[in-house]
Design an enzyme around this catalytic site. Sequence first.
Site, PDB file in Angstrom:
ATOM      1  N   ASP A   1       0.822  -1.219   0.000  1.00 54.13           N
ATOM      2  CA  ASP A   1       0.000   0.000   0.000  1.00 54.13           C
ATOM      3  C   ASP A   1       0.851   1.262   0.000  1.00 54.13           C
ATOM      4  OD1 ASP A   1      -3.073  -0.639   1.905  1.00 54.13           O
ATOM      5  OD2 ASP A   1      -2.246  -1.543   0.088  1.00 54.13           O
TER       6      ASP A   1
ATOM      7  N   CYS B   1       1.050  -8.139   5.201  1.00 48.09           N
ATOM      8  CA  CYS B   1       0.623  -6.754   4.981  1.00 48.09           C
ATOM      9  C   CYS B   1      -0.875  -6.595   4.700  1.00 48.09           C
ATOM     10  CB  CYS B   1       1.527  -6.098   3.956  1.00 48.09           C
ATOM     11  SG  CYS B   1       3.170  -5.758   4.678  1.00 48.09           S
ATOM     12  N   ASP B   2      -1.211  -5.316   4.402  1.00 48.74           N
ATOM     13  CA  ASP B   2      -2.573  -4.829   4.577  1.00 48.74           C
ATOM     14  C   ASP B   2      -3.690  -5.681   4.030  1.00 48.74           C
ATOM     15  OD1 ASP B   2      -2.149  -1.251   4.535  1.00 48.74           O
ATOM     16  OD2 ASP B   2      -0.924  -2.826   5.390  1.00 48.74           O
TER      17      ASP B   2
ATOM     18  N   CYS C   1       5.166  -2.375   8.428  1.00 51.64           N
ATOM     19  CA  CYS C   1       5.490  -1.062   8.994  1.00 51.64           C
ATOM     20  C   CYS C   1       5.118  -0.966  10.473  1.00 51.64           C
ATOM     21  CB  CYS C   1       4.762   0.014   8.201  1.00 51.64           C
ATOM     22  SG  CYS C   1       5.387   0.145   6.535  1.00 51.64           S
TER      23      CYS C   1
ATOM     24  N   GLU D   1      -6.943   4.520  -0.162  1.00 52.91           N
ATOM     25  CA  GLU D   1      -6.601   5.037   1.171  1.00 52.91           C
ATOM     26  C   GLU D   1      -6.114   6.475   1.015  1.00 52.91           C
ATOM     27  OE1 GLU D   1      -3.734   2.354   2.768  1.00 52.91           O
ATOM     28  OE2 GLU D   1      -5.247   0.900   3.379  1.00 52.91           O
TER      29      GLU D   1
ATOM     30  N   SER E   1      -5.585   4.776   5.367  1.00 55.23           N
ATOM     31  CA  SER E   1      -4.515   3.901   5.794  1.00 55.23           C
ATOM     32  C   SER E   1      -4.488   3.880   7.315  1.00 55.23           C
ATOM     33  CB  SER E   1      -3.206   4.485   5.270  1.00 55.23           C
ATOM     34  OG  SER E   1      -2.169   4.300   6.183  1.00 55.23           O
TER      35      SER E   1
END
EC number: 4.2.1.9
Length: 614
Positions: free
Chosen positions: A81, A122-123, A196, A492, A518
């Site tokens: 992302d 991840c996302d 992250c 996002e 986000s």
Amino acid sequence: MPPYRSRTSTHGRNMAGARGLWRATGMKDDDFGKPIIAISNSFTQFVPGHVHLKDLGQLVAREVEKAGGVAKEFNTIAVDDGIAMGHDGMLYSLPSREVISDAVEYMVNGHCADALVCISNCDKITPGMLNAAMRLNIPVVFVSGGPMEAGKVVFENGVEKAVDLIDAMVAAADDSMSDADVLTMEQNACPTCGSCSGMFTANSMNCLTEALGLALPGNGSTLATHSDRERLFVEAGHLIVDLAKRYYEQDDESVLPRSIANFKAFENAMTLDISMGGSTNTVLHLLAASYEGEIGFTMDDIDRLSRKVPVLCKVAPAIENIHMEDVHRAGGIMGILGELDRAGHLHSDLPTVHSRTMKEALARWDIRQTNSESVHTFFKAAPGGVPTQVAFSQSRRWDELDLDRKSGVIREAEHAYSKDGGLAVLYGNIAEDGCVVKTAGVDESVLTFTGPARIFESQDTAVSAILTNKVKEGDVVLIRYEGPRGGPGMQEMLYPTSYLKSKGLGKACALVTDGRFSGGSSGLSIGHISPEAAEGGAIGLVEEGDPIVIDIPNRVLKVDLTDEELARRRAAMEAKGESAWKPVEKRKRKITTALRAYAKLTTSASKGAVRVVD
Ligand SMILES: CC[C@H](C)C(=O)C(=O)O
Ligand SMILES: [Mg+2]
């Protein structure tokens, strides 16, 4: 007793061809009859949360084989992302969730696998695999790649700060920051492999799989670089074979994902999210997983929980200098769940993939309940402080745990940051099906806010207006036609929220959208407005300068217009025929066949932006 699904292609004379092919994959005579375990890996070199996963699927596979199973690994895609942000790449982010879910379904059902290990991070990868697991309802264990270490920078003036991706984004548009400081930030914000380091969407979802009972204790907070994380992969390989045998050989349906991640477990997961100020994307993904698993968990349930669950933990971006490594040191997700249980907010009688009940798991893993040296040592896992893309490559430990529940990273309910949740669902005449705001990231001075609407029909035009100082203090930036169908892909809005901060407007403006945010966004940022403009939502009727009223304590988002005026405007919009409910100006973005196919089937955020074919 359910027969092993894999017998479909491994047994019977007429399956000689299929068996010939299974043999060609390496299966031997005595492998036929063992549970076939699909390992859904998501290694890619495009995403720091996945660069270190290449060999971890085979690590799990060897353990599956030791436990008496047959392991078959495959790979899904994984979109970053943070790299896709700010250009047409972000149009693919949410749609990739459906691609991942379908990829897992295709491989598991195409080959009649008996059980599944999901290696995500991840996302959209964790939710994509979660949706598939709920859809398939075969035994599953989740193990994610783990969080990234927080960056550490020392600026030209000697000040040291823990930083992450968001700090680099905000700094880049902050004219008061020197190029040298921006470069320092960029070089240090993302020091290692892993997702992250803040409570962004990836870490939020990996923490939620722990709360759902589908991942091992420590899954959400043990650093990707720490050697402790390897045990989670090893144990997942053993556990999945045990779960498969319990289901197929002992007829134990309690091990299935829909039995473990049931309605009460969804309440636990949302309670955790609210208590730790998780990303608002968890709302979208839990609603979607509930839909896929026929669980019946809705926006109203989220609203109900948000009014009573306290904020017990704040992590970047809700607070500076606190990252996932700090949450781990305070006991991780088991630590937060322990506090929620003591405050009466948790269903602790639920089974998990690893324990008979969550209560038993907490007795073993909550650092305030156990004196176990091994558990306390586990949660002392510290960052290595050395840039690396290699998993399990360091074993540093803190000397002490953070057991301060009064002012530490995790609070007991008596010392909560706030008595009600880190997330709120608002309703009103431009959000009749609801919208969400991460209240943990909203300054108390703007919990109620009224301002003139500044209309933007794309994220790009909003960004250029913010960067060229056309957005002023008191404005409500309204970005529409960025929903799941209208974008398509429900981008996002991390850049607009970051640039409002860069311009010093983070506490002076609001941003409302049918898009989403986000997990790195904070401020008065209200997203998921449903129904979206492209589906005839009233957000499409707001005009420049209309007064927008935001009242978080009373859960209201509305435009201050009469019903008659809105009805008049709706009639005028409908009279536009083909061009109704579309941006006035043609946008530059390229909507490919893949994206148009997604837009045809997706639904508004209040349903989780799930695909509805019927
Ligand atoms: C920090 C931003 C992150 C990459 C993200 O997209 C999210 O948390 O949703
Ligand atoms: Mg994201």
